[in-house]
Design a protein around this motif. Structure first.
Motif, PDB file in Angstrom:
ATOM      1  N   TYR A 136     -28.303 -24.945  67.912  1.00 29.94           N
ATOM      2  CA  TYR A 136     -27.751 -25.674  66.623  1.00 29.94           C
ATOM      3  C   TYR A 136     -28.536 -25.508  65.712  1.00 29.94           C
ATOM      4  O   TYR A 136     -28.831 -26.642  64.643  1.00 29.94           O
ATOM      5  CB  TYR A 136     -27.603 -27.339  67.136  1.00 29.94           C
ATOM      6  CG  TYR A 136     -26.575 -27.267  68.070  1.00 29.94           C
ATOM      7  CD1 TYR A 136     -25.080 -27.152  67.793  1.00 29.94           C
ATOM      8  CD2 TYR A 136     -26.616 -27.739  69.240  1.00 29.94           C
ATOM      9  CE1 TYR A 136     -23.934 -27.141  68.665  1.00 29.94           C
ATOM     10  CE2 TYR A 136     -25.592 -27.866  70.379  1.00 29.94           C
ATOM     11  CZ  TYR A 136     -24.464 -27.553  69.956  1.00 29.94           C
ATOM     12  OH  TYR A 136     -23.319 -27.450  70.959  1.00 29.94           O
ATOM     13  N   TRP A 137     -29.752 -24.659  65.360  1.00 27.82           N
ATOM     14  CA  TRP A 137     -30.656 -24.465  64.245  1.00 27.82           C
ATOM     15  C   TRP A 137     -30.006 -23.866  63.117  1.00 27.82           C
ATOM     16  O   TRP A 137     -30.687 -23.711  62.012  1.00 27.82           O
ATOM     17  CB  TRP A 137     -31.852 -23.850  64.881  1.00 27.82           C
ATOM     18  CG  TRP A 137     -32.762 -24.380  65.769  1.00 27.82           C
ATOM     19  CD1 TRP A 137     -32.625 -24.755  67.254  1.00 27.82           C
ATOM     20  CD2 TRP A 137     -33.632 -25.482  65.524  1.00 27.82           C
ATOM     21  NE1 TRP A 137     -33.392 -25.516  67.860  1.00 27.82           N
ATOM     22  CE2 TRP A 137     -34.088 -25.834  66.720  1.00 27.82           C
ATOM     23  CE3 TRP A 137     -34.438 -25.800  64.479  1.00 27.82           C
ATOM     24  CZ2 TRP A 137     -35.296 -26.772  66.920  1.00 27.82           C
ATOM     25  CZ3 TRP A 137     -35.707 -26.412  64.649  1.00 27.82           C
ATOM     26  CH2 TRP A 137     -35.956 -27.138  65.717  1.00 27.82           C
ATOM     27  N   GLY A 138     -28.746 -23.281  63.061  1.00 26.49           N
ATOM     28  CA  GLY A 138     -28.349 -22.436  62.005  1.00 26.49           C
ATOM     29  C   GLY A 138     -27.966 -23.287  61.040  1.00 26.49           C
ATOM     30  O   GLY A 138     -27.688 -24.230  60.946  1.00 26.49           O
ATOM     31  N   ILE A 139     -27.988 -22.682  59.610  1.00 28.42           N
ATOM     32  CA  ILE A 139     -27.564 -23.259  58.385  1.00 28.42           C
ATOM     33  C   ILE A 139     -26.005 -22.910  58.343  1.00 28.42           C
ATOM     34  O   ILE A 139     -25.325 -23.547  57.489  1.00 28.42           O
ATOM     35  CB  ILE A 139     -28.384 -22.853  57.223  1.00 28.42           C
ATOM     36  CG1 ILE A 139     -28.183 -21.306  56.987  1.00 28.42           C
ATOM     37  CG2 ILE A 139     -29.725 -23.345  57.262  1.00 28.42           C
ATOM     38  CD1 ILE A 139     -29.052 -20.971  55.544  1.00 28.42           C
ATOM     39  N   PHE A 140     -25.778 -21.898  59.013  1.00 28.40           N
ATOM     40  CA  PHE A 140     -24.207 -21.477  59.314  1.00 28.40           C
ATOM     41  C   PHE A 140     -23.823 -21.803  60.752  1.00 28.40           C
ATOM     42  O   PHE A 140     -24.674 -21.629  61.705  1.00 28.40           O
ATOM     43  CB  PHE A 140     -24.072 -20.051  59.130  1.00 28.40           C
ATOM     44  CG  PHE A 140     -24.488 -19.794  57.583  1.00 28.40           C
ATOM     45  CD1 PHE A 140     -23.394 -19.593  56.738  1.00 28.40           C
ATOM     46  CD2 PHE A 140     -25.325 -19.002  57.396  1.00 28.40           C
ATOM     47  CE1 PHE A 140     -23.532 -18.902  55.328  1.00 28.40           C
ATOM     48  CE2 PHE A 140     -25.833 -18.616  56.089  1.00 28.40           C
ATOM     49  CZ  PHE A 140     -24.609 -18.448  55.053  1.00 28.40           C
ATOM     50  N   ASP A 141     -22.511 -22.147  61.191  1.00 31.90           N
ATOM     51  CA  ASP A 141     -22.164 -22.076  62.348  1.00 31.90           C
ATOM     52  C   ASP A 141     -21.873 -20.884  63.050  1.00 31.90           C
ATOM     53  O   ASP A 141     -22.110 -19.841  62.296  1.00 31.90           O
ATOM     54  CB  ASP A 141     -20.972 -23.128  62.641  1.00 31.90           C
ATOM     55  CG  ASP A 141     -19.603 -22.440  62.003  1.00 31.90           C
ATOM     56  OD1 ASP A 141     -19.603 -21.430  61.835  1.00 31.90           O
ATOM     57  OD2 ASP A 141     -18.897 -23.610  61.832  1.00 31.90           O
TER      58      ASP A 141
END
Length: 860
Positions: free
Chosen positions: A282-287
């Motif tokens: 869950y680190w992304g700025i996009f899923d």
């Protein structure tokens, strides 16, 4: 409760629920970021192909196309397995590349990585720097000295600046690494530092300033800065989508203003990134579908927030409708139950939010797949206990307890004293105990009764001859029957007593062989049969030897809870459980029900339910009219409880069809009370034991972070159920059962201690091949029978649960809330098993003390 009052209560609770959601609405603001980000991390997990593990080129192109709209550069962590295509595709999209060289213990792969990266750096001018290794020292893949050698080798051949990336403190502790590189790529991740969101930004910048101060002449790049949008906590750092958005926007604004070179980790969520636990994906700025998680300018809002809130309130309202089914509910009852229903609604909405905001990988699928069905069964059990607690504490006083209006002492008109035939079945009972029972019957203040004593399968004459002699002395109203080789358990003895019953007897009374009855028993209760619809009248069990030991006092209090709480409430809807002794049954009702049946080992409850299925009324009084003997020891208590649980399951198997529409004369309230009663007793114990066993299996996976740790959505309901059960027990006992606190606590321990006994007996009885076997309960005084083997399952399970809890606490280095909650649940689940073990040892200690006292007295 009127519809108007119901609507007012439910509406008020719903409004309070809506207000709660409004107060916790997470909408907020943060610094706006108008331009593109300087750099974001890019990685995808390689997929199997004929050429080995590779990231498909089409996937890379799709990803970088979306990233190019929001960032000026990407940082990779490797240069092979498909990532060698990144520089060319990035050049087409106007992106520069910080190219990573992955290093681990695989020397051959390391050489391929180095050679490929150097080649790409020479061929593509948009490769602006090489990063040799990523947290290689932190992962203990290479020592600092080994890493320095590799860096110098790459640096000698590289056309662009060379860096290495690692945890910020690695560079503080190893200045030789700083000396070897052109640029320091320091990972400053406030989440892994355990920083709370309030201080995460300032704390991170302080770490950056510490590096700047330590190495003023070196270019310091924040190689990774980020915050996860979901997953477990790390000490005080708690992931959530709004915090991720606020922290990243504020960091970018501050870093841009200060001219800090940085890279945001990471561009896209990686659901397969499980080596960091359930926070890794869950680190992304996009899923993972390339949808932006948040906007970089304007207010930060959750567009689905009020959808979840509406669902929570709607579920709460729908569940609250069931309050209308409760007869005579008060405003207080309705308020408490509606609040509980809205808590369930909130939980349901939270599950739905979790479903839409998380990636359900194998860990989540297993935990949710197992837990949700168990929680679905646990919900009605908790609701039933809340309902009983609300009724006892906030409801009306019981209105259906049998009103006692004894006629004047002495003989009365025959019309007012129908003949009662009292039946006493006995099997290998001590004669002195049975004689006490017979003498108490002889003293009954009732002119028209007989007593039939049946002793079966007791070959030793010393057990039955004194009884035969005393019955002969008491005259013709006392009949004695002795029979050998009688099959059919206690029910067969009672059928034999019926065969000896006088033709003019209208009421059948049943008492156990150890009971001493009050002289007023029949005079007070028989008048209740003046109503021709009454089929049976039940008085409670009680015991006259509760002072034998602390354990016996606790047993007595535990029995009293059922008769002063559960039976009183069940009586309000004509749904009592017939428990044999101290029961009076109309003869015509018994004959209509087919008499005593041997196809269950709880013939009394079986017959009582059959009578009610035929439409007869049952009455209950909580006044004591008889006092028996407690089980001789804890093993006898467990044996009795196992028989009751197994018999209850047999009754369910026998009668379930009568609960279908039109199959019996049971009304809706009776069906509900019986169904929830069974579920709340042996159903709850089976669920509890099953959950404990499943959690034990899950312990190593949680302790060693192999798969997902159960989310609080799954563990908090268990903790809440425990609290509800605890409050229910204490509240109900204090209001209904006249025992001191110490005895109440003992009753709680005794009640918990038979969880395994009830669950295992009920499970065995539920099996198709199960057979009936009636175990006589040893009563009165006698030597304690060894119970070490009988409590071996409880000992093993209790010990394993405690060890599992300690193991998880000890291995939870980052104080992950989910892990601590799971460990706490294990401790809670160990309590019933350890209660059984504790009672056994307390009983042994008491027995040893009694023997020592007896020896001293004998010596004196």
């Amino acid at each position: 409760m009127s519809l108007g009052a119901f609507a007012a209560v439910v509406g008020l609770v719903a409004c309070m629920h809506i207000a709660f959601w409004a107060l916790k609405k997470p909408d907020t603001s943060a610094a706006s970021v108008e331009g593109k980000l300087p750099s974001v991390s890019y990685n995808r997990f390689a997929e199997p192909t004929p050429d080995g593990l590779r990231i498909p080129e089409a996937q890379i192109r799709t990803d970088l196309t979306e990233i190019a709209k929001h960032a000026m550069a990407v940082r990779t962590y490797a240069s092979t397995q498909g990532l060698e295509r990144v520089p060319e595709i990035a050049r087409e999209l106007g992106l520069t590349v910080t190219l990573g060289i992955w290093l681990d213990k695989d020397a051959a792969r390391n050489e391929r990585e180095i050679a490929t990266a150097l080649d790409l750096a020479r061929r593509y001018p948009n490769v602006t720097r090489l990063v040799v290794g990523n947290e290689t020292y932190l992962r203990h893949e290479h020592t600092a000295a080994e890493l320095v050698k590799i860096i110098r080798r790459v640096k000698r051949d590289s056309p662009v600046p060379v860096a290495t990336a690692d945890h910020w403190k690695t560079f503080i502790d190893h200045p030789e690494l700083v000396d070897a590189v052109d640029q320091v790529f320091a990972h400053i991740l406030p989440y892994w530092e355990g920083m709370p969101k309030e201080t995460a930004l300032e704390g991170s910048l302080a770490l950056y300033d510490q590096l700047r101060a330590a190495y003023p002449g070196k270019k310091i790049v924040i190689g990774e800065f980020g915050w996860p949008s979901a997953g477990h906590n790390s000490e005080q750092a708690v992931p959530d989508p709004i915090t991720q958005a606020v922290l990243l926007r504020n960091f970018v604004a501050r870093a841009n203003a200060r001219g800090i070179d940085y890279n945001i980790v990471e561009a896209i969520d990686q659901p397969q990134k499980l080596f960091e636990g359930n926070v890794g994906p869950y680190w992304g700025i996009f899923d993972s579908s390339l949808r932006p998680k948040f906007a970089w300018s304007g207010p930060l809002v959750d567009p689905d927030y009020w959808k979840a809130a509406s669902l929570a309130v709607l579920v709460g309202l729908l569940l609250s409708i069931t309050i209308l089914a409760l007869p005579g509910a008060t405003v207080g009852q309705a308020t408490l139950l509606a609040a509980a229903d809205h808590f369930v609604g909130h939980w349901c909405a939270s599950v739905l939010v979790y479903w839409h905001s998380h990636y359900f990988l194998h860990g989540e699928v297993i935990t949710f797949g197992i837990a949700l069905p168990l929680l679905g069964l646990l919900g009605p059990i908790v609701r039933s206990r809340l309902n009983e607690m609300a009724t006892v504490a906030l409801g009306r006083e019981p209105t259906r307890l049998l009103s006692i209006s004894s006629p004047a002492p002495g003989p009365g008109p025959a019309a007012n004293t129908p003949k009662v035939s009292i039946h006493i079945p006995a099997y290998r009972e001590p004669p002195e105990m049975l004689l006490h029972t017979i003498e108490s019957v002889a003293r009954l203040d009732y002119p028209n009764f007989e007593c039939v004593v049946v002793i079966n399968n007791t070959p030793d004459p010393a057990f039955w001859q004194p009884i035969e002699r005393r019955c002969r002395e008491l005259g013709p109203r006392f009949k004695f029957v002795y029979v050998e080789n009688l099959e059919g358990f206690k029910a067969a003895a009672l059928r034999l007593a019926m065969a000896e019953t006088a033709a003019d007897a209208e009421i059948i009374g049943v008492i156990d062989a150890d009971y001493v009855v009050d002289p007023q028993w029949l005079r007070d209760l028989v008048p209740g049969f003046a109503d021709p619809q009454v089929g049976l009248i039940q008085a409670p069990q009680d015991h006259r030897d509760g002072d034998r030991s602390h354990i016996h006092a606790a047993m007595n209090a535990e029995y009293a809870g059922f008769f002063d709480i559960g039976m009183v409430e069940r009586n309000e809807v004509n749904a009592i459980i017939v428990h044999g002794t101290m029961c009076l049954i109309r003869r015509t009702a018994m004959e209509a029900a087919g008499g005593w049946s041997s196809d269950t080992i709880c013939e009394d409850s079986d017959l009582g339910l059959t009578i009610m299925e035929l439409g007869w009324r049952a009455h209950y009084t909580n006044r004591r009219y008889g006092w028996g003997l407690l089980p001789q020891d804890y093993l006898a208590f467990k044996t009795q409880r196992a028989r009751w649980a197994g018999g209850a399951v047999q009754i369910v198997k026998k009668h379930w069809r009568q609960f279908l529409p039109g199959m019996s004369r049971l009304d809706r309230d009776q069906k509900r009370e019986f169904a929830f009663g069974w579920l709340n007793w042996f159903g709850a114990e089976i669920i509890a034991v099953a959950a404990a066993l499943l959690n034990l299996i899950w312990v190593p996976f949680v302790a060693f972070k192999i798969v997902a740790i159960p989310d609080p959505l799954l563990t908090l309901p268990i903790f809440s159920a425990f609290l509800v059960s605890l409050v229910h027990f204490v509240c109900s006992y204090r209001l209904r059962v006249a025992v001191p606190y110490r005895q109440m606590l003992g009753a709680m321990v005794v009640f918990m201690s038979v969880q395994w006994t009830v669950a295992s007996a009920a499970f065995q009885a539920a099996l198709p091949a199960s057979s009936n076997y009636f175990h006589r309960t040893r009563k009165g005084k006698g030597a304690v029978v060894g119970t070490r083997i009988m409590t071996m399952p409880e000992t093993v399970l209790g010990a394993l649960l405690v060890v599992g809890s300690i193991t998880i606490y000890a291995t939870n280095f980052y104080r992950v809330l989910e892990a601590d909650l799971f460990a706490t649940i294990l401790l809670i689940q160990s309590l019933p098993f350890l209660s059984a073990v504790a009672l056994v040892w307390l009983e042994r200690l008491g027995e040893a003390r009694s023997r020592r006292i007896a020896a001293v007295e004998l010596a004196a």
